[in-house]
Design an enzyme around this catalytic site. Sequence first.
Site, PDB file in Angstrom:
ATOM      1  CB  CYS A 252      -0.933   0.004   1.205  1.00  0.00           C
ATOM      2  SG  CYS A 252      -2.140  -1.324   1.125  1.00  0.00           S
TER       3      CYS A 252
HETATM    4  N1  NAD Z   1      -3.008  -5.858   1.443  1.00  0.00           N
HETATM    5  C1  NAD Z   1      -3.533  -4.873   2.134  1.00  0.00           C
HETATM    6  O1  NAD Z   1      -3.216  -4.738   3.295  1.00  0.00           O
HETATM    7  C2  NAD Z   1      -4.534  -3.901   1.534  1.00  0.00           C
HETATM    8  C3  NAD Z   1      -5.222  -3.054   2.399  1.00  0.00           C
HETATM    9  C4  NAD Z   1      -6.144  -2.179   1.882  1.00  0.00           C
HETATM   10  C5  NAD Z   1      -6.343  -2.113   0.504  1.00  0.00           C
HETATM   11  N2  NAD Z   1      -5.648  -2.930  -0.347  1.00  0.00           N
HETATM   12  C6  NAD Z   1      -5.923  -2.833  -1.770  1.00  0.00           C
HETATM   13  O2  NAD Z   1      -6.751  -3.926  -2.154  1.00  0.00           O
HETATM   14  C7  NAD Z   1      -6.419  -4.358  -3.466  1.00  0.00           C
HETATM   15  C8  NAD Z   1      -6.017  -5.803  -3.453  1.00  0.00           C
HETATM   16  O3  NAD Z   1      -4.865  -5.943  -2.644  1.00  0.00           O
HETATM   17  P1  NAD Z   1      -4.386  -7.323  -2.058  1.00  0.00           P
HETATM   18  O4  NAD Z   1      -3.324  -7.023  -1.074  1.00  0.00           O
HETATM   19  O5  NAD Z   1      -5.552  -8.158  -1.638  1.00  0.00           O
HETATM   20  O6  NAD Z   1      -3.718  -7.953  -3.376  1.00  0.00           O
HETATM   21  P2  NAD Z   1      -3.315  -9.483  -3.623  1.00  0.00           P
HETATM   22  O7  NAD Z   1      -2.311  -9.481  -4.676  1.00  0.00           O
HETATM   23  O8  NAD Z   1      -3.028 -10.152  -2.311  1.00  0.00           O
HETATM   24  O9  NAD Z   1      -4.669 -10.142  -4.169  1.00  0.00           O
HETATM   25  C9  NAD Z   1      -5.256  -9.793  -5.378  1.00  0.00           C
HETATM   26  C10 NAD Z   1      -5.739 -11.062  -6.037  1.00  0.00           C
HETATM   27  O10 NAD Z   1      -6.458 -10.704  -7.225  1.00  0.00           O
HETATM   28  C11 NAD Z   1      -6.225 -11.711  -8.173  1.00  0.00           C
HETATM   29  N3  NAD Z   1      -6.628 -11.230  -9.490  1.00  0.00           N
HETATM   30  C12 NAD Z   1      -5.972 -10.404 -10.340  1.00  0.00           C
HETATM   31  N4  NAD Z   1      -6.695 -10.180 -11.438  1.00  0.00           N
HETATM   32  C13 NAD Z   1      -7.841 -10.869 -11.290  1.00  0.00           C
HETATM   33  C14 NAD Z   1      -8.990 -11.045 -12.096  1.00  0.00           C
HETATM   34  N5  NAD Z   1      -9.096 -10.453 -13.288  1.00  0.00           N
HETATM   35  N6  NAD Z   1      -9.976 -11.837 -11.655  1.00  0.00           N
HETATM   36  C15 NAD Z   1      -9.873 -12.454 -10.463  1.00  0.00           C
HETATM   37  N7  NAD Z   1      -8.809 -12.331  -9.653  1.00  0.00           N
HETATM   38  C16 NAD Z   1      -7.812 -11.538 -10.066  1.00  0.00           C
HETATM   39  C17 NAD Z   1      -4.763 -12.041  -8.009  1.00  0.00           C
HETATM   40  O11 NAD Z   1      -4.451 -13.302  -8.537  1.00  0.00           O
HETATM   41  C18 NAD Z   1      -4.623 -11.994  -6.486  1.00  0.00           C
HETATM   42  O12 NAD Z   1      -4.826 -13.257  -5.897  1.00  0.00           O
HETATM   43  C19 NAD Z   1      -5.317  -3.412  -3.930  1.00  0.00           C
HETATM   44  O13 NAD Z   1      -5.905  -2.327  -4.599  1.00  0.00           O
HETATM   45  C20 NAD Z   1      -4.719  -2.924  -2.638  1.00  0.00           C
HETATM   46  O14 NAD Z   1      -4.108  -1.676  -2.793  1.00  0.00           O
HETATM   47  C21 NAD Z   1      -4.751  -3.843   0.159  1.00  0.00           C
END
Ligand code: NAD
Length: 408
Positions: A252
């Site tokens: 993030c």
């Molecule tokens: N990790 C955190 O602490 C956190 C906190 C708040 C917000 N976010 C935000 O949330 C979002 C996701 O982050 P995350 O950490 O969960 O990422 P991540 O990489 O852990 O998970 C995302 C998942 O989406 C999948 N994916 C990608 N394209 C796809 C599609 N077309 N269809 C289905 N699945 C698909 C990927 O394979 C992956 O498993 C980002 O925008 C991030 O900035 C993350």
Amino acid sequence: MGLGYVGLPLAVAFAEEGHDVVGVDIDARKIEALSRGDSYIEDIPSERLRAASERIEATTRAANLSRCDAVLVCVPTPLTANREPDLGPLVNATRVLADLLQRGQLVVLESTTYPGTTRERMAPILEESGLVAGQDFHLAYSPERVDPGRTDYTLRNTPKVLAGLTEACGDQAEALYREVCDEIVRVSSPEVAELTKLLENIFRSVNIAMVNEIAMLTDRMDIDIWEVVDAAATKPYGFMRFEPGPGMGGHCLPVDPFYLSWRAREFDLTTEFIELAGKVNQQMPYHCVSKVERVLNAAGKPVHGSRVVIFGVSYKPGVGDLRGSPALKIVTLLGALGADLAYHDPHVPALDDGGLRSLSFDDALESCDLALIVTAHPGVDHDAIAERAPLVVDLRGVTRGARRTVLL
Ligand SMILES: NC(=O)c1ccc[n+]([C@@H]2O[C@H](COP(=O)([O-])OP(=O)(O)OC[C@H]3O[C@@H](n4cnc5c(N)ncnc54)[C@H](O)[C@@H]3O)[C@@H](O)[C@H]2O)c1
């Protein structure tokens, strides 16, 4: 859509409330793991996943979403190599969704992004289905606030900010999230909700950079930054504690602020705080490596050939997430100087790039010339490190007061 750090906990939370959940991810390994009942997210122990798994259908088949009442989009929003927003995963997911969108469905974007994404990027793609946003289907934005590894604030008791494209969209989204969150904070537009999330992250990034800059100064002035922060934090108002460290990691903070600085350029504005914070935080691994060099030098040793053991390589305590971890930069920099590197991290069995494997705590300490505490995991005996290692550089202030320790 997207069963990562954000999507999987949401899937489990809704399943635990008795809802049938379809979890879609393009990563077949994740789907296989989930089908075996194995969680790959530390906040969701496998037992908890298994207890809810009857209600979770994990699949790579997005078509299964067509029978859902609501679709939460939790895909990554990274930066390109040029540090510009890479909406590729989001656009791909939205296109897939447009092909199967049903009348009356609710779509909520959870991914962090710049103001305008839900309305200007998602809605038009979804409307290629022939259905109209706010009329034939509902569209909303609600940023995820999960802090991996944290147990006091969870999805349930962290207020959930959300906004619909229309009032009715917001009502639908609110009804949904009331199932898993105690407090909903409705705001007037998706843009407000999108910027809210960015403001929260920029606030952290800027404050971390500020204390890091002061830490570089206190290093030269021979003042203990931790003592200064502790003393300042006794002020009951007007000060919020931020700790110095080796730089910013995770998915993030090193990424999200640049979504806003990119967007700001369209409005003829340079967001200087964001750029400056990024710059200062990026400097920190270099500062830390120069500290290691100085400490070894004072002991009559060059970096080249010295055994430097890093304790904690993930980006934050208690988790194994390596994304953007400053430890990786430190490994690269020390490696380039010829250090004989090793590490101990109970959460990270191996570092893919460097070919290193985590040593046992005792093996790590046995052979080291210098112990470098980069991330202070709970359960690691830092006092023992301070006692047993010949030299210690502690970037987290966890061995303060110990005899031979040198702090950030
Ligand atoms: N990790 C955190 O602490 C956190 C906190 C708040 C917000 N976010 C935000 O949330 C979002 C996701 O982050 P995350 O950490 O969960 O990422 P991540 O990489 O852990 O998970 C995302 C998942 O989406 C999948 N994916 C990608 N394209 C796809 C599609 N077309 N269809 C289905 N699945 C698909 C990927 O394979 C992956 O498993 C980002 O925008 C991030 O900035 C993350």
